[in-house]
Design a protein around this motif. Structure first.
Motif, short mmCIF file in Angstrom:
data_model
loop_
_atom_site.label_atom_id
_atom_site.label_comp_id
_atom_site.label_asym_id
_atom_site.label_seq_id
_atom_site.Cartn_x
_atom_site.Cartn_y
_atom_site.Cartn_z
N TYR A 37 0.71 -1.21 -0.05
CA TYR A 37 -0.05 -0.02 0.00
C TYR A 37 0.87 1.01 -0.11
N ASN A 38 1.91 1.52 1.04
CA ASN A 38 2.62 2.42 0.94
C ASN A 38 3.59 2.66 -0.33
N ASN A 39 4.19 1.62 -0.72
CA ASN A 39 5.05 1.68 -2.00
C ASN A 39 4.27 1.89 -3.19
N SER A 40 2.91 1.63 -3.07
CA SER A 40 2.04 2.12 -4.48
C SER A 40 1.83 3.45 -4.25
N LEU A 41 1.27 3.90 -3.19
CA LEU A 41 0.92 5.42 -3.00
C LEU A 41 2.40 6.21 -3.23
N TYR A 42 3.44 5.76 -2.66
CA TYR A 42 4.67 6.61 -2.85
C TYR A 42 4.82 6.60 -4.42
N HIS A 43 4.69 5.46 -5.20
CA HIS A 43 5.13 5.63 -6.57
C HIS A 43 3.99 6.47 -7.43
N LEU A 44 2.67 6.79 -6.80
CA LEU A 44 1.68 7.54 -7.37
C LEU A 44 2.27 8.94 -7.05
N ARG A 45 2.60 9.18 -6.02
CA ARG A 45 3.10 10.66 -5.70
C ARG A 45 4.19 10.93 -6.38
N LYS A 46 4.97 10.20 -6.38
CA LYS A 46 6.49 10.31 -7.08
C LYS A 46 6.19 10.65 -8.81
N THR A 47 5.38 10.01 -9.21
CA THR A 47 5.10 10.08 -10.83
C THR A 47 3.83 11.21 -10.82
N ARG A 48 3.37 11.67 -9.67
CA ARG A 48 2.59 12.78 -9.79
C ARG A 48 0.97 12.36 -10.44
N LYS A 49 0.72 11.01 -10.20
CA LYS A 49 -0.38 10.46 -10.95
C LYS A 49 -1.45 10.25 -9.78
#
Length: 177
Positions: free
Chosen positions: A74-86
């Motif tokens: 969950y955390n890594n998925s949200l981190y990726h979404l934040r990082k890619t601004r999606k």
């Protein structure tokens, strides 16, 4: 195949293979719910498992391990979404809906994991046919792949289903997945 927490904590390769077999597919499905990209979800799950392998984190129980893995995905998925601004702005109501959906998804994925755990306990041929069936293969396709008759596929699958029903009799909700 039984997961032994002590062996997981010691980074025993054989037990990590069992961990991978039990958790990989459900964790990929869980990550896909957030990322909407199965290939990306597989990358996130693999990276998470690799990071856990090289860490010195220890688990008290399989329940603790399960919670840790789902929370990490969950955390890594949200981190990726934040990082890619999606990501989008989330209002309080949307945030609550996300939490509710996350909980129900987590329960669903845990049930899927437990069903896969029971499938792994089946004899080789039954396990093989059940996994191919879950992958969407028809009886005819399975028969061709395994070089057996369609009737044999049906008979072995029926025996596998019967075994799974007996194994999940205390948790019948598994059979509705």
């Amino acid at each position: 195949m039984v997961l032994v927490i002590e062996k997981i904590n010691e980074r025993d390769e054989k037990n990590w293979e069992v961990l991978f077999d039990l958790y990989y597919a459900p964790l990929c499905c869980y990550a896909t719910d957030y990322l909407h990209d199965f290939e990306l979800a597989k990358d996130i799950v693999q990276e998470t498992l690799l990071n856990l392998w090289v860490s010195d984190y220890k688990f008290d129980s399989q329940k603790h391990l399960t919670y840790y893995l789902y929370k990490a995905i969950y955390n890594n998925s949200l981190y990726h979404l934040r990082k890619t601004r999606k990501h989008v702005e989330i209002t309080d109501n949307m945030n609550q809906q996300l939490i509710d959906d996350s909980f129900s998804d987590t329960v669903k994925e845990e049930l899927v994991r437990r069903l896969y755990e029971e499938i792994q306990k089946l004899p080789e041929r039954r396990r093989q046919i059940m996994l191919l069936s879950i992958d969407g293969k028809s009886g005819k396709e399975i028969a061709e792949m395994l070089n057996i008759s369609v009737n044999t596929v049906k008979a072995v699958k029926a025996k596998a289903m019967d075994s799974l029903r007996k194994a999940t009799k205390d948790n019948p909700i598994l059979f509705f997945l």
